[in-house]
Write a protein that holds these residues in place. Structure first.
Motif, PDB file in Angstrom:
ATOM      1  N   LEU A   8      80.461  42.304 -40.315  1.00 39.66           N
ATOM      2  CA  LEU A   8      81.859  41.634 -39.730  1.00 39.66           C
ATOM      3  C   LEU A   8      81.052  40.398 -38.989  1.00 39.66           C
ATOM      4  O   LEU A   8      81.469  39.263 -39.426  1.00 39.66           O
ATOM      5  CB  LEU A   8      83.120  42.248 -39.702  1.00 39.66           C
ATOM      6  CG  LEU A   8      83.908  41.038 -39.355  1.00 39.66           C
ATOM      7  CD1 LEU A   8      84.312  40.593 -40.487  1.00 39.66           C
ATOM      8  CD2 LEU A   8      85.496  42.382 -39.125  1.00 39.66           C
ATOM      9  N   GLY A   9      80.327  41.195 -38.013  1.00 38.83           N
ATOM     10  CA  GLY A   9      80.006  40.324 -37.132  1.00 38.83           C
ATOM     11  C   GLY A   9      79.440  39.143 -37.222  1.00 38.83           C
ATOM     12  O   GLY A   9      79.424  37.848 -37.238  1.00 38.83           O
ATOM     13  N   VAL A  13      79.275  35.000 -37.802  1.00 38.73           N
ATOM     14  CA  VAL A  13      78.222  33.924 -37.416  1.00 38.73           C
ATOM     15  C   VAL A  13      77.332  33.819 -38.211  1.00 38.73           C
ATOM     16  O   VAL A  13      76.934  32.136 -37.969  1.00 38.73           O
ATOM     17  CB  VAL A  13      77.136  34.720 -36.087  1.00 38.73           C
ATOM     18  CG1 VAL A  13      75.282  34.398 -36.366  1.00 38.73           C
ATOM     19  CG2 VAL A  13      77.952  35.599 -35.677  1.00 38.73           C
ATOM     20  N   TYR A  14      76.860  34.472 -39.680  1.00 39.04           N
ATOM     21  CA  TYR A  14      77.012  32.945 -40.039  1.00 39.04           C
ATOM     22  C   TYR A  14      77.291  32.263 -41.325  1.00 39.04           C
ATOM     23  O   TYR A  14      76.855  30.951 -40.948  1.00 39.04           O
ATOM     24  CB  TYR A  14      76.440  34.091 -41.470  1.00 39.04           C
ATOM     25  CG  TYR A  14      75.678  33.458 -43.125  1.00 39.04           C
ATOM     26  CD1 TYR A  14      74.386  33.084 -43.173  1.00 39.04           C
ATOM     27  CD2 TYR A  14      76.523  33.375 -44.047  1.00 39.04           C
ATOM     28  CE1 TYR A  14      73.630  32.071 -44.021  1.00 39.04           C
ATOM     29  CE2 TYR A  14      76.201  32.024 -45.024  1.00 39.04           C
ATOM     30  CZ  TYR A  14      74.471  32.079 -45.103  1.00 39.04           C
ATOM     31  OH  TYR A  14      74.221  30.923 -46.370  1.00 39.04           O
ATOM     32  N   ALA A  15      78.454  32.267 -41.017  1.00 39.18           N
ATOM     33  CA  ALA A  15      79.874  31.319 -41.517  1.00 39.18           C
ATOM     34  C   ALA A  15      79.970  29.881 -40.174  1.00 39.18           C
ATOM     35  O   ALA A  15      79.898  28.953 -40.945  1.00 39.18           O
ATOM     36  CB  ALA A  15      80.956  32.203 -41.566  1.00 39.18           C
ATOM     37  N   TYR A  19      78.429  26.394 -41.264  1.00 42.08           N
ATOM     38  CA  TYR A  19      79.279  25.159 -41.289  1.00 42.08           C
ATOM     39  C   TYR A  19      78.873  23.872 -40.069  1.00 42.08           C
ATOM     40  O   TYR A  19      78.807  23.203 -40.416  1.00 42.08           O
ATOM     41  CB  TYR A  19      80.036  25.791 -40.450  1.00 42.08           C
ATOM     42  CG  TYR A  19      81.420  25.165 -39.955  1.00 42.08           C
ATOM     43  CD1 TYR A  19      82.080  24.439 -41.153  1.00 42.08           C
ATOM     44  CD2 TYR A  19      81.333  24.178 -38.875  1.00 42.08           C
ATOM     45  CE1 TYR A  19      83.534  23.283 -40.812  1.00 42.08           C
ATOM     46  CE2 TYR A  19      82.908  23.455 -37.678  1.00 42.08           C
ATOM     47  CZ  TYR A  19      83.204  23.163 -39.296  1.00 42.08           C
ATOM     48  OH  TYR A  19      84.053  21.921 -38.862  1.00 42.08           O
ATOM     49  N   PHE A  20      78.525  24.513 -39.289  1.00 42.22           N
ATOM     50  CA  PHE A  20      77.526  23.548 -38.164  1.00 42.22           C
ATOM     51  C   PHE A  20      76.706  23.243 -38.685  1.00 42.22           C
ATOM     52  O   PHE A  20      76.385  21.702 -38.537  1.00 42.22           O
ATOM     53  CB  PHE A  20      77.664  23.829 -37.014  1.00 42.22           C
ATOM     54  CG  PHE A  20      78.459  24.420 -35.862  1.00 42.22           C
ATOM     55  CD1 PHE A  20      79.499  22.893 -35.314  1.00 42.22           C
ATOM     56  CD2 PHE A  20      78.851  25.855 -35.946  1.00 42.22           C
ATOM     57  CE1 PHE A  20      80.568  23.588 -34.951  1.00 42.22           C
ATOM     58  CE2 PHE A  20      80.439  25.711 -34.780  1.00 42.22           C
ATOM     59  CZ  PHE A  20      80.394  24.063 -34.652  1.00 42.22           C
ATOM     60  N   TYR A  21      75.188  23.255 -39.559  1.00 45.06           N
ATOM     61  CA  TYR A  21      74.669  23.282 -40.323  1.00 45.06           C
ATOM     62  C   TYR A  21      74.860  22.573 -41.896  1.00 45.06           C
ATOM     63  O   TYR A  21      74.880  21.088 -41.094  1.00 45.06           O
ATOM     64  CB  TYR A  21      73.410  24.412 -40.660  1.00 45.06           C
ATOM     65  CG  TYR A  21      72.625  23.513 -42.120  1.00 45.06           C
ATOM     66  CD1 TYR A  21      71.275  23.301 -41.246  1.00 45.06           C
ATOM     67  CD2 TYR A  21      72.766  23.738 -43.286  1.00 45.06           C
ATOM     68  CE1 TYR A  21      70.335  22.829 -41.592  1.00 45.06           C
ATOM     69  CE2 TYR A  21      72.064  23.839 -44.184  1.00 45.06           C
ATOM     70  CZ  TYR A  21      70.710  23.098 -43.432  1.00 45.06           C
ATOM     71  OH  TYR A  21      69.513  22.239 -44.032  1.00 45.06           O
TER      72      TYR A  21
END
Length: 124
Positions: A8-9, A13-15, A19-21
């Motif tokens: 889940l973590g 982190v991937y999401a 998002y910022f990329y």
């Protein structure tokens, strides 16, 4: 339980990274902002041909996301590219693909075609 929390973590982190990329490579525009600039840009509908035929923004060219890698040379790097799809997901993916291939002036329509209230052209 610990493995599930780690997974889940990792997903969170991937999401966040994605998002910022995404915010860095493509500018998300409201309909008003999109409308103000798309006539001076390359307007690309990345939906499939049947979706495009059912209705598209006046002046848009159809280059489906599924064909973008093969048809990328049809786009100029020296002009802005305005992208849209049905909801905004495929146009975000198209922007990522274009960015990786040297395109920099990228914009996409917030909410996609389903939120568009402007002029629409239908085939047939």
């Amino acid at each position: 339980m610990t493995i599930a929390l780690i997974i889940l973590g990792a997903i969170i982190v991937y999401a966040v990274i994605t998002y910022f990329y995404q915010k860095r490579i493509v500018q998300t525009l409201t309909e008003e902002e999109f409308r103000a600039g798309y006539r001076k840009a390359q307007l690309i509908d990345v939906r499939e041909p049947d979706e495009y035929a059912a209705g598209h923004i006046l002046g848009a060219r159809n280059i489906p996301l599924s064909q973008l890698r093969l048809r990328m040379k049809e786009l100029r790097k020296d002009q802005p590219i305005y992208l849209y799809c049905q909801s905004g997901i495929r146009s975000s993916r198209a922007a990522q693909m274009l960015y990786r291939n040297g395109y920099r002036d990228l914009y996409h329509l917030k909410g996609g075609f389903k939120m568009w209230t402007g002029k629409v052209k239908k085939k047939g």
